[in-house]
Scaffold this motif. Structure first.
Motif, PDB file in Angstrom:
ATOM      1  N   SER A   1       0.902  -1.289   0.000  1.00 54.68           N
ATOM      2  CA  SER A   1       0.019  -0.093  -0.049  1.00 54.68           C
ATOM      3  C   SER A   1       0.801   1.267   0.061  1.00 54.68           C
TER       4      SER A   1
ATOM      5  N   ALA B   1       7.710  -0.061  -3.254  1.00 56.06           N
ATOM      6  CA  ALA B   1       6.249  -0.511  -3.520  1.00 56.06           C
ATOM      7  C   ALA B   1       6.154  -1.909  -4.355  1.00 56.06           C
TER       8      ALA B   1
ATOM      9  N   TYR C   1       1.251  -0.552  -7.177  1.00 55.23           N
ATOM     10  CA  TYR C   1       0.733  -1.336  -6.281  1.00 55.23           C
ATOM     11  C   TYR C   1      -0.393  -2.229  -6.753  1.00 55.23           C
TER      12      TYR C   1
ATOM     13  N   ASN D   1      -5.738  -2.262  -1.853  1.00 50.12           N
ATOM     14  CA  ASN D   1      -4.410  -1.557  -1.475  1.00 50.12           C
ATOM     15  C   ASN D   1      -4.222  -0.113  -1.185  1.00 50.12           C
TER      16      ASN D   1
END
Length: 511
Positions: free
Chosen positions: A18, A44, A178, A187
């Protein structure tokens, strides 16, 4: 030409599913102050960029400010990133938990300014002061170097009315960093609705001080609706330290969710002394599907050393704590809310026999732990009681710099993903434990790992034969991965890389 600011987070090897909440909050503030905002979270889960790519980005975009978010566990990686971008960045501002407790160290490692604690007010004032070329000594809550001398300004005031803070703008984050499949839009469904905690756990560091405050139920509800409409999210994860502390606010939020028929599922984490059957019932009615409980231990001396206590008639009672955990697990099962349990070991007073007790405890409660166990070995964070009391005695004052990364190039072996998630923690022997102790704690985390793997497969397959087959396949592959890694880490990586990628297809099989 617009002013530009670039927010960065270094790659650590443990992927972020996230977007960082700090970037969404501070990005909104920077936008309000007239800045063009760019975010690069190298950590990420689907961001494949490297430090060298960031150098090229800075050369190309020439931002006035580069902001770096630093956690203690990731300080080594953040310092490597700062070192590489230092020749090309005009001004580097560091913020987060580590700069809050070690600001001078951050400046020594290449940052120009460190922002201390809650940054919303001080960061806005800092941007204005920099743009107007005013004296930074008048900006509260920062540490900076001027003419070779480090200056620390007075602390910024605590933000009591959290409703006045801008709503985080997650649009600054690239979705492709993501999200690969539709389910991963959730997310983006993280909400921080409280700050601070009334608990005084000796191992816990909070960026938000010990002063507990909360966003109003109305504002939380509005943010949930906003996320649902903007990102088509149907699951919200509250990332508060203890979401249920304010019972009145919790009931107000649940009432809003039920009254407006929102159909938003959500999860939260909390302490066991701020949860009861009535609350669990209301939460279930309002869409709560998962609660993460900060249980940590079943050992009376460890609970006492953690300052995890429950008082009965004004008297501290550790046995009441264990009884309370059993009650909450029973209530969650009654109302069909999944439960995850945090477990923390590795305190200096623990012995091998204690880990055997923990093994028996995990075996006893695991049937009611329907989401799995989360845990690790204590890493004494600077700024906590555990660090202040033991760092000098055991010689780990700068462990975040001195301890070398276990995995090369941030690669994580297959077995650490699906089976022995906390294997890396076994190498953090802060308190010089015996081999016998680590042998028993290794058994403990293998018990937890096997149960987590079982839950992972059970939630994705309904058929008993499918569950048994997939579970056995993942378990045996994990054992093979562990065996290979002990022989040759490079061989494990070569043979298991494709298997690991293939295994991700099961991640979204069912939820």
């Amino acid at each position: 030409m617009p002013k530009k600011i670039l927010f960065l987070k270094a790659r650590t090897g443990v992927d972020d599913p996230s977007p960082p909440m700090a970037f969404s909050l501070l990005g909104e503030i920077a936008k309000e102050e007239g800045f063009e905002v760019t975010i690069e979270n190298l950590n990420a889960q689907y961001n494949n960029k490297k430090n060298e790519d960031i150098i090229e980005l800075i050369k190309r975009e020439n931002p006035e400010i580069v902001g770096v978010h630093v956690f203690t566990n990731a300080a080594r990686y953040s310092y490597e990133l700062i070192k590489k971008i230092r020749p090309y960045a005009k001004l580097i501002i560091a913020g987060g938990p580590h700069p809050t407790v070690c600001p001078e160290e951050i400046l020594e490692r290449g940052a120009d300014i460190a922002v201390i604690g809650e940054a919303e007010i001080s960061f806005r004032r800092l941007l204005r002061a920099l743009y107007a070329k005013k004296n930074l000594k008048k900006v509260k809550g920062i540490v900076f170097k001027e003419k070779g001398k480090i200056t620390r300004t007075e602390p910024e005031e605590v933000i009591f009315d959290l409703d006045k803070i801008p709503m985080p703008d997650k649009s600054f984050n690239r979705k492709t960093d993501y999200i690969k499949v539709k389910k991963e839009v959730n997310n983006f469904g993280q909400i921080l609705s409280t700050r601070g905690c009334p608990g005084r756990c000796t191992y816990c560091f909070s960026l938000f001080s010990k002063c507990y405050r909360c966003v109003s139920a109305k504002r939380v509800f509005e943010e949930m609706i906003y996320l649902k409409k903007t990102y088509e999210i149907d699951f919200i994860n509250f990332i508060d330290d203890a979401f249920t502390i304010n019972k009145k606010r919790l009931f107000e939020l649940c009432e809003l969710l039920v009254k407006n028929n929102t159909h938003i599922r959500w999860s939260c984490g909390t302490r066991i002394d701020f949860l009861d059957r009535e609350m669990i019932s209301k939460m279930k009615e309002a869409g709560c599907e998962l609660i993460i409980l900060g249980v940590e231990s079943c050992l009376p001396k460890t609970l006492l050393g953690m300052n995890k206590i429950i008082k009965v008639n004004g008297i501290t009672n550790q046995q009441e704590y264990i009884k309370r955990v059993d009650e909450i697990l029973k209530w969650c099962r009654e109302f069909k809310i999944r439960v995850g349990v945090n477990i923390l070991c590795g305190f200096p007073w623990e012995i091998p026999q204690d880990m055997k007790k923990m093994q028996r405890y995990i075996q006893r409660i695991k049937r009611n732990v329907t989401q799995g166990f989360y845990g690790g070995i204590l890493q004494p964070q600077p700024g906590t009681d555990m660090y202040e009391k033991y760092a000098k005695e055991y010689g780990f004052e700068k462990w975040w710099i001195d301890k070398k990364p276990l995995f090369k190039d941030n690669y994580r072996p297959f077995f650490t993903i699906y089976y022995h998630q906390y294997w890396e923690h076994l190498h953090n022997n802060f308190f010089k434990f015996s081999k016998e102790y680590f042998k028993e704690i290794d058994k403990l985390y293998k018990i937890m790992g096997r149960w987590n793997l079982y839950i992972f497969t059970k939630r994705r397959f309904k058929n008993f034969l499918s569950i048994s087959f997939i579970y056995s396949a993942f378990y045996l592959t994990s054992l093979f991965s562990m065996y290979l890694y002990k022989i040759s880490p490079s061989l494990e990586r070569k043979l298991m890389e494709k298997i690991k990628k293939f295994s991700y297809t099961f991640k979204f099989k069912k939820s």
